[in-house]
Every structure is written in structure tokens, then in C-alpha cells.
Design a protein around this motif. Structure first.
Motif, short mmCIF file in Angstrom:
data_model
loop_
_atom_site.label_atom_id
_atom_site.label_comp_id
_atom_site.label_asym_id
_atom_site.label_seq_id
_atom_site.Cartn_x
_atom_site.Cartn_y
_atom_site.Cartn_z
N ASP A 6 0.82 -1.20 0.00
CA ASP A 6 0.00 0.00 0.00
C ASP A 6 0.85 1.25 0.00
OD1 ASP A 6 -1.62 2.15 1.88
OD2 ASP A 6 -2.92 1.07 0.47
N THR A 10 0.51 3.98 -2.99
CA THR A 10 -0.25 5.17 -2.60
C THR A 10 0.69 6.36 -2.47
OG1 THR A 10 -1.79 3.78 -1.40
CG2 THR A 10 -1.84 6.14 -0.92
N ASP A 50 -5.48 11.79 5.93
CA ASP A 50 -4.92 10.75 5.06
C ASP A 50 -3.45 10.49 5.39
OD1 ASP A 50 -7.37 10.53 3.80
OD2 ASP A 50 -6.82 11.85 2.13
N GLN A 53 -3.24 8.64 8.71
CA GLN A 53 -3.58 7.23 8.50
C GLN A 53 -2.41 6.48 7.87
OE1 GLN A 53 -7.27 5.27 8.13
NE2 GLN A 53 -5.54 4.07 8.83
N MET A 54 -1.76 7.11 6.89
CA MET A 54 -0.63 6.48 6.22
C MET A 54 0.52 6.24 7.20
SD MET A 54 1.52 7.84 2.92
CE MET A 54 -0.02 8.14 2.05
N VAL A 68 -4.44 -4.30 4.82
CA VAL A 68 -5.10 -3.00 4.92
C VAL A 68 -6.39 -3.05 4.11
CG1 VAL A 68 -4.93 -0.52 4.48
CG2 VAL A 68 -2.92 -1.80 5.24
N ASP A 70 -9.12 -1.04 2.70
CA ASP A 70 -9.39 0.36 2.37
C ASP A 70 -10.89 0.56 2.20
OD1 ASP A 70 -9.19 2.96 1.71
OD2 ASP A 70 -8.09 2.69 -0.16
N LYS A 72 -12.66 3.23 3.14
CA LYS A 72 -13.03 4.63 2.89
C LYS A 72 -14.27 5.04 3.70
CE LYS A 72 -10.93 5.10 -1.67
NZ LYS A 72 -10.25 3.79 -1.70
N ARG A 81 -10.69 5.02 8.10
CA ARG A 81 -11.09 4.76 6.71
C ARG A 81 -10.34 3.57 6.14
NH1 ARG A 81 -13.72 8.68 3.96
NH2 ARG A 81 -12.49 8.51 2.06
N GLN A 82 -9.16 3.30 6.69
CA GLN A 82 -8.39 2.11 6.32
C GLN A 82 -8.18 1.27 7.58
OE1 GLN A 82 -5.13 4.41 4.38
NE2 GLN A 82 -5.46 3.04 2.65
N SER A 178 -8.39 -6.17 -3.68
CA SER A 178 -7.04 -5.83 -4.12
C SER A 178 -6.56 -6.76 -5.22
CB SER A 178 -6.08 -5.89 -2.93
OG SER A 178 -6.09 -7.17 -2.35
#
Length: 526
Positions: A6, A10, A50, A53-54, A68, A70, A72, A81-82, A178
Motif C-alpha cells: 500500500d 499510494t 490521510d 492514517q498512512m 489494509v 481500504d 473509505k 477509513r483504512q 485488491s
């Protein structure tokens, strides 16, 4: 998709005028004062969210192989959200078991987990379903809200059906996994009774896995004993529903609870630690929530329901008035609303008389409950995972999840590669804020359970709360544990006090809408 994959696919969120530049630095260099300010004005979806979260994904992926999901926000509006699902430890502690292949496979199955999340979420208040947050000693530690009432459960399922009809009319496309398939069940493809029965028939043809023998029940206090857990070794789906109950005839709320029990069985959860002081939460003469303790369908008979009643967030207004000193503060257990009593079916060799819990002050109550859960996690005679929940799962639940995570980290048992600043970022962001803690609401109400949690670390520095076997511990490891917890506490207190002195927690920093919403949430809080 793993966190590593991810992070490779991302891109970082673009910088914006509304995003503090300090957030764009590595996790270890985050400006915590700005972070608390971001939380205090109300967590909003955007570039800062975001990136935060990352960073949580990157930190957890340092020591775990992860999945993960996702979502959302489609699974639960007050969840990250994740969803970060830990699948296996990269550096398991030599004194404890590593994750078994069966458990790792269950945790890494995105399709199965997504299906179970979707079908079980109406069973829990605010759709805050059971979700794994970390692994230790071949056990998954989960969090959730308590069970929802019939009206909430059915209402949410009706809304889900409405969205399904709307999707079919508008020709909405289901989100893809995925791997590129569209097999994940969503609101457009609910897991029906017929589909569950098909899965049951398929699983009955396979030998059961991860079956563990649960100890006999131990009664504490004067509460009536709960039902004995079912005999181990039975097929999990058969255990959850008594033979007299036909799954086709289950009411809607029981069907969601059946999926909830299936999810916990999938995660190999065996011990439930219920922090509610009520059997059912009552607000304005209406039931706002239920719990496993009063499961009329007997769907949770295969789990040990450890009732560990703990004061709600409103009690921490009194704690704050006492300068956050929990010693000598004894909760009033004789209130009419307090209906739950301490009951511990999990057998431990702790020298604690649980029948005396009403005489303990808040410090001893917190210490003993934490010690119980830690002892359960370190137990080498059982592979049963743990679920911790209160009512909504965003005050008392994150407090105990945070204390568990930090205590195990201080022992070097989990998150071995993270320093104190990184652990503080992970617990603040993931355990508390991204999982929906209403920080702004608690500030407005003067109920700082968030502050109390980190300030309480000084009460668990002792080796008594260490999971490291006594024959493996030495003076150096004991000092390391104490130093780590002390560093986290002092770092948090300095950051919090600085943010407070700069006025970041003052209502003037909130928008009018946020201030009104905060007041409404406080008034309607359950």
C-alpha cells in the motif's frame, strides 16, 4: 493488500494551506502540539487525516505483516477509513508463541473479513464491529462497541437493504478487492441466511481448527452465574446457535449477532472483557444498547464473558477535580443505573479477590483489570484471543487498548522497532482518534479520560505488570520497562500542557457548528 504494498502504490497526499507542514515529516518528527490541536477542533477527512492514517500503517507495518482494508468509511463512519489488520508478527518475542498458520490465514483473508464485517456490524452499537488491533502470543486483541438493541440493529439492516435497492436501480458497481475480483460482499451483496448455511455445510466437511479448551466458570459476587461455555471441539457455527433454534427463523437482530459470533470465532476470540456498568444501557427510559451478558438467543455461549464494570467517562470529571489522582476515589456502585457486577469466568492464578472490587479505588480497579487482561494474553495454556469493549467503544475501550499496547511495548514484547515518540503517535492517532474518540466533546464536558490514560502510566511501571517470565527478567529489563513508560508519560504531559497553555483546547478554536455538535453529542451521549 499489505501495508508495504500500500505504501508503494499510494502517493503522499498533496500539501495544502490547511495542512500543518509539520505533519509531512517522518513519524518520529511529528509536531505533537499541532496534532493535538487537529484532534481538539474535530478530526476531519482531508490531507492531514490521510497522511496520519498512512503514518499509522507505516508504523504498524514495521513489526507486523498487515492487511489494509481500504473501506473509505463504508464499513463504519467512526472507524479508520483504512482498517489495519495485523496478520503476523515479524519479530515474535522468544518467550511467547508466534502466530499460528491457521490464525495468520484467517487474518489475511480480505474477502472473509470484509464479508463478516459487513454482516456483523448491525449487531454492535453505531456499527462499531469487532476489529483486531494487534497480536501477541498467538492471540488477537480486538475492540468494538457493545451489542446494539433490536431497534438499532433492525433499523440499520433496513437502511442497508434500502441502499442495496438503490444500488440496483442506479446500477452501482461493487468495489473490487485488491486482487481485482468483485467477490467481497458489500451493501450490494449482503451475506444472507442461505449463504451462511452453504458456508456452514462446507465447513462441516472440514475438521475444526484452533479449538481450545476453555476453563470452567468462576463466579464472583452475588450475580447469577452465566451459562457454561459449550464443550470445546464442536463446530463453531453449531456452537453459536442452540439446536432448538433454526437459523432461518432467527429475527433480524439475532441474525446479525450470529454473524458477530462467527466473526469472533473466525478471529479465534475466546475471552470477552466487558467494561459496562450496566447489563443494558438505559437513556431517557429507553434501552440504548444491549450486551452479551443478556443474550436471550444464547449465541455467545461459546465465549467467556468477563464482566469487569468500570466507571464511564462522566466519572472522570470528578477525577479531574481530584487533580487526576485516582487513589482514594471509590466509585458509587449503589447507583440504580449500575446493574452489572464483576464476574470472571477466566481462571487465573492472580492473588486477587474479585468479590472485593467495590472496595477498590480507581487506581486499584484499573490496575487489577489491566493485570487480568495481560495475564490472559500471556497465558501459554490457551490460544483464545481477547475482545475489549464498553458501550460505544471510544472512551474506556481505547483507554484499556492503549494501556495494553504500551505495557507490552515497554516489555519489548510488541512493536519492538518503535521508539517512544513513534509509539505515542501510534496510540494517539490510531487507538484514540482514528477510532472515533470524541476528544472535542470530552473537552467541552470536562471529562478528560484521554489525559487520565497517559497520566496513569506511572501506576503500571512495576514489574508486576510485566508479561516477561520472572526467570527471563533481570534488573536491566525492569529498568527498561519503567524508563519507557515514564518517557511516554512525560512526553505526553509536556505536549498536552503546552497545547493547553497555547489555547488549542479552548472553544474559541472550534467552529460554531462544531461547538453546537459537541454540545448535542454530550447531551445525547450513550
Amino acid at each position: 493488500m499489505s501495508a508495504e504494498e500500500d505504501s508503494q502504490t499510494t502517493e503522499s497526499p498533496p500539501a495544502s494551506e490547511n495542512m500543518p507542514l509539520s505533519f509531512q515529516s517522518p513519524p518520529s518528527d511529528v509536531n505533537f502540539e499541532e496534532l493535538l490541536k487537529f484532534f481538539a477542533v474535530g478530526v476531519k477527512i482531508g490531507p492531514t487525516y490521510d497522511l496520519l492514517q498512512m503514518q499509522c500503517i507505516q508504523l504498524i507495518n514495521r513489526d507486523y505483516d498487515t492487511l489494509v482494508i481500504d473501506a473509505k468509511g463504508s464499513l463504519c463512519s467512526s472507524y479508520p477509513r483504512q482498517i489495519i489488520v495485523p496478520c503476523a508478527e515479524k519479530y515474535p518475542h522468544p518467550s511467547f508463541s508466534s502466530v499460528s498458520p491457521d490464525l495468520a490465514k484467517a487474518l489475511s483473508s480480505e474477502t472473509d473479513l470484509h464479508n463478516l464485517f459487513m454482516t456483523s456490524k448491525p449487531a454492535r452499537c453505531r456499527e462499531r464491529f469487532v476489529v483486531p488491533v494487534f497480536l501477541f502470543n498467538n492471540k488477537v486483541v480486538c475492540r468494538s462497541a457493545t451489542l446494539s438493541t433490536y431497534l438499532e440493529s433492525v433499523g440499520r439492516q433496513v437502511l442497508s437493504s434500502g441502499r442495496q435497492v438503490l444500488s440496483s436501480v442506479t446500477g452501482s458497481v461493487r468495489p473490487r478487492t485488491s486482487e481485482g475480483s468483485d467477490s467481497v460482499a458489500t451493501d450490494s451483496e449482503p451475506l444472507t441466511v442461505e449463504r451462511e448455511q452453504e458456508e456452514d455445510e462446507q465447513q462441516q466437511q472440514q475438521p475444526p481448527t484452533q479449538a481450545q479448551e476453555l476453563p470452567e466458570q468462576q463466579e464472583v459476587g452475588d450475580q447469577e452465574p452465566m451459562a457454561e461455555p459449550a464443550e470445546p471441539g464442536l463446530e463453531p457455527e453449531e456452537e453459536q446457535v442452540p439446536a432448538a433454534v433454526d437459523k432461518k427463523n432467527l429475527p433480524l437482530d439475532a441474525f446479525a449477532r450470529h454473524s458477530d459470533a462467527r466473526l469472533m470465532t473466525h478471529l479465534n476470540v475466546g475471552e470477552i472483557f466487558d467494561l459496562m456498568v450496566e447489563d443494558k444501557k438505559v437513556k431517557y427510559m429507553l434501552y440504548c444498547s444491549s450486551s452479551e451478558k443478556v443474550d436471550e438467543y444464547n449465541l455467545y455461549c461459546n465465549f467467556h464473558i468477563n464482566c469487569i464494570p468500570y466507571p464511564g467517562c462522566e466519572y472522570f470529571k470528578e477525577v479531574a477535580h481530584n487533580k487526576f489522582n485516582p487513589e482514594g476515589m471509590i466509585f458509587n456502585w449503589e447507583q440504580p443505573a449500575v446493574t452489572s457486577q464483576c464476574q470472571i469466568p477466566y481462571k487465573s492464578n492472580l492473588d486477587i479477590d474479585w468479590s472485593q472490587y467495590k472496595t477498590w479505588d480507581l487506581a486499584q480497579l484499573t490496575q487489577n483489570y489491566l493485570l487480568l487482561i495481560l495475564h490472559c494474553l500471556a497465558d501459554k495454556n490457551s490460544s483464545a484471543g481477547v475482545l475489549v469493549h464498553c458501550i460505544s467503544g471510544w472512551d474506556r475501550t481505547p483507554m484499556f487498548i492503549c494501556l495494553l499496547r504500551l505495557s507490552l511495548w515497554a516489555d519489548g514484547a510488541i512493536h519492538q522497532s518503535l521508539c517512544a515518540r513513534e509509539m505515542l503517535l501510534l496510540t494517539l492517532a490510531y487507538d484514540w482518534m482514528l477510532f472515533g474518540h470524541q476528544f472535542q466533546t470530552r473537552l467541552a464536558a470536562g471529562e478528560p479520560i484521554f489525559y487520565f490514560c497517559f497520566n496513569f502510566l506511572r501506576f503500571i511501571e512495576d514489574e508486576r505488570y510485566s508479561v516477561i517470565p520472572s526467570d527471563k527478567a533481570d534488573d536491566s529489563s525492569r529498568q527498561t520497562r519503567k524508563g519507557r513508560l515514564s518517557e511516554i508519560r512525560e512526553l505526553f504531559l509536556s505536549i498536552y500542557q503546552k497545547a493547553e497553555s497555547h489555547g488549542h483546547f479552548a472553544p474559541s478554536h472550534w467552529s460554531l457548528g462544531n461547538a453546537v455538535l459537541s454540545s448535542v453529542r454530550t447531551y445525547l451521549q450513550v
